[in-house]
Design a protein around this motif. Sequence first.
Motif, PDB file in Angstrom:
ATOM      1  N   LYS A 299       0.862  -1.189   0.000  1.00 16.44           N
ATOM      2  CA  LYS A 299       0.000   0.000   0.000  1.00 16.44           C
ATOM      3  C   LYS A 299       0.895   1.234   0.000  1.00 16.44           C
ATOM      4  O   LYS A 299       2.044   1.194   0.420  1.00 16.44           O
ATOM      5  CB  LYS A 299      -0.952  -0.006   1.183  1.00 16.44           C
ATOM      6  N   GLU A 300       0.350   2.322  -0.470  1.00 19.57           N
ATOM      7  CA  GLU A 300       1.136   3.540  -0.648  1.00 19.57           C
ATOM      8  C   GLU A 300       1.500   4.198   0.683  1.00 19.57           C
ATOM      9  O   GLU A 300       2.629   4.605   0.894  1.00 19.57           O
ATOM     10  CB  GLU A 300       0.363   4.541  -1.512  1.00 19.57           C
ATOM     11  N   ASP A 301       0.524   4.294   1.591  1.00 21.08           N
ATOM     12  CA  ASP A 301       0.796   5.025   2.830  1.00 21.08           C
ATOM     13  C   ASP A 301       1.521   4.134   3.824  1.00 21.08           C
ATOM     14  O   ASP A 301       1.435   2.913   3.776  1.00 21.08           O
ATOM     15  CB  ASP A 301      -0.508   5.551   3.444  1.00 21.08           C
ATOM     16  N   ASN A 302       2.232   4.765   4.712  1.00 18.70           N
ATOM     17  CA  ASN A 302       2.996   4.058   5.744  1.00 18.70           C
ATOM     18  C   ASN A 302       2.332   4.138   7.111  1.00 18.70           C
ATOM     19  O   ASN A 302       2.972   3.905   8.131  1.00 18.70           O
ATOM     20  CB  ASN A 302       4.422   4.612   5.835  1.00 18.70           C
ATOM     21  N   THR A 303       1.067   4.475   7.119  1.00 21.04           N
ATOM     22  CA  THR A 303       0.357   4.607   8.388  1.00 21.04           C
ATOM     23  C   THR A 303       0.006   3.230   8.946  1.00 21.04           C
ATOM     24  O   THR A 303      -0.059   2.239   8.220  1.00 21.04           O
ATOM     25  CB  THR A 303      -0.929   5.424   8.224  1.00 21.04           C
TER      26      THR A 303
END
Length: 352
Positions: A299-303
């Motif tokens: 996934k793109e976000d690192n959250t």
Amino acid sequence: MKRVLLHSTFWLVYLLQDTVLEFVWMGPALKNIPENVQFWLAFKAAVAAVVPKMLFTYYVLYVAIKQVIQGMLKLHLVILQVIAAAIITIIFYRVVFVYYINPVIYAGVLKERPLFHILGVLLAVMDTGFVSGIAITLKLLRIQLAAREREKNLIKEKLEAELLFLRNQTNPHFLFNTLNNIYALARKRSEHTAEVVMRLSKLLRFILYGSKRNVITIADELKVLDDYIALEKMRYERLTIHFHREIDDPTNKIAPLLLLPFVENAFKHGASESRFDSFIRIDVQLRQGRLTFKIENTKEDNTTAEIRDNIGLRNVRRQLELMYNEYDLQLQNEPGTFSVQLFINLTSYAQV
């Protein structure tokens, strides 16, 4: 016919035990009469005495209880009616004893007592109360068991309706995602558009017919995943897919379309939102009816925010609750990756 047989059996058994009691009770007074004759007299007395008891019993069973259950009369009025019926029954019972059983059957062997002699009335109350109490208890028990069975069937129908609703909710969710894929390919004027439509028609055929069954083979479920992955792969050039499976028995049964929402999510929230190289790893293992399904996607976000269930995941959770007694679903939102691990004991299918 079954009810008539049951009622006949009940009264025959009661007559037999009442005859034995009458035979023992009257034995000392009839000692000069042969035992076989004594038994026959006892039987005739029991038959005569059973008439008022039967009338009272069936009045309570088919009039009083019906009035209470259906709310036809207020409870206190029903109670008054039963008391009045009991009084009439006791009088009838005493009339039978005083004017028929003693003078006719036993030829006046017993000492003559008045109609409303206290001991005779108490005997009538106990005798009538015993048999009617047993019959009423059996009737109420039968009503309670029938009510429980109806409740059980209603709960089952409710759960089946909910399960059908969940599946019907998942199907258009899948369809909309796939139509979006076709739209994207059509805009690119891709040569794969026709192939995608053909694969979609195969999947829709399964969804319309195959998913209506309670269970399908694990082989059929994996075939659906293969077809869906083949559809999605046409859209992405920088996507790597690993699909590993170890199945000891492909004929094992599983609820239909249970795994598809996880694969959909991996494409929708992974590959479709990624601008760089991405991957989806799927691992399916089935050993002795125990299924382990793992899927991980980039996934793109690192959250690592708390995971919120969408329609697909929420429906899968509820279907698992309804269909399996033993399962475990774990979701992990790590920096750069999202993973799902599902364990199901397929032998614990609840058969809603």
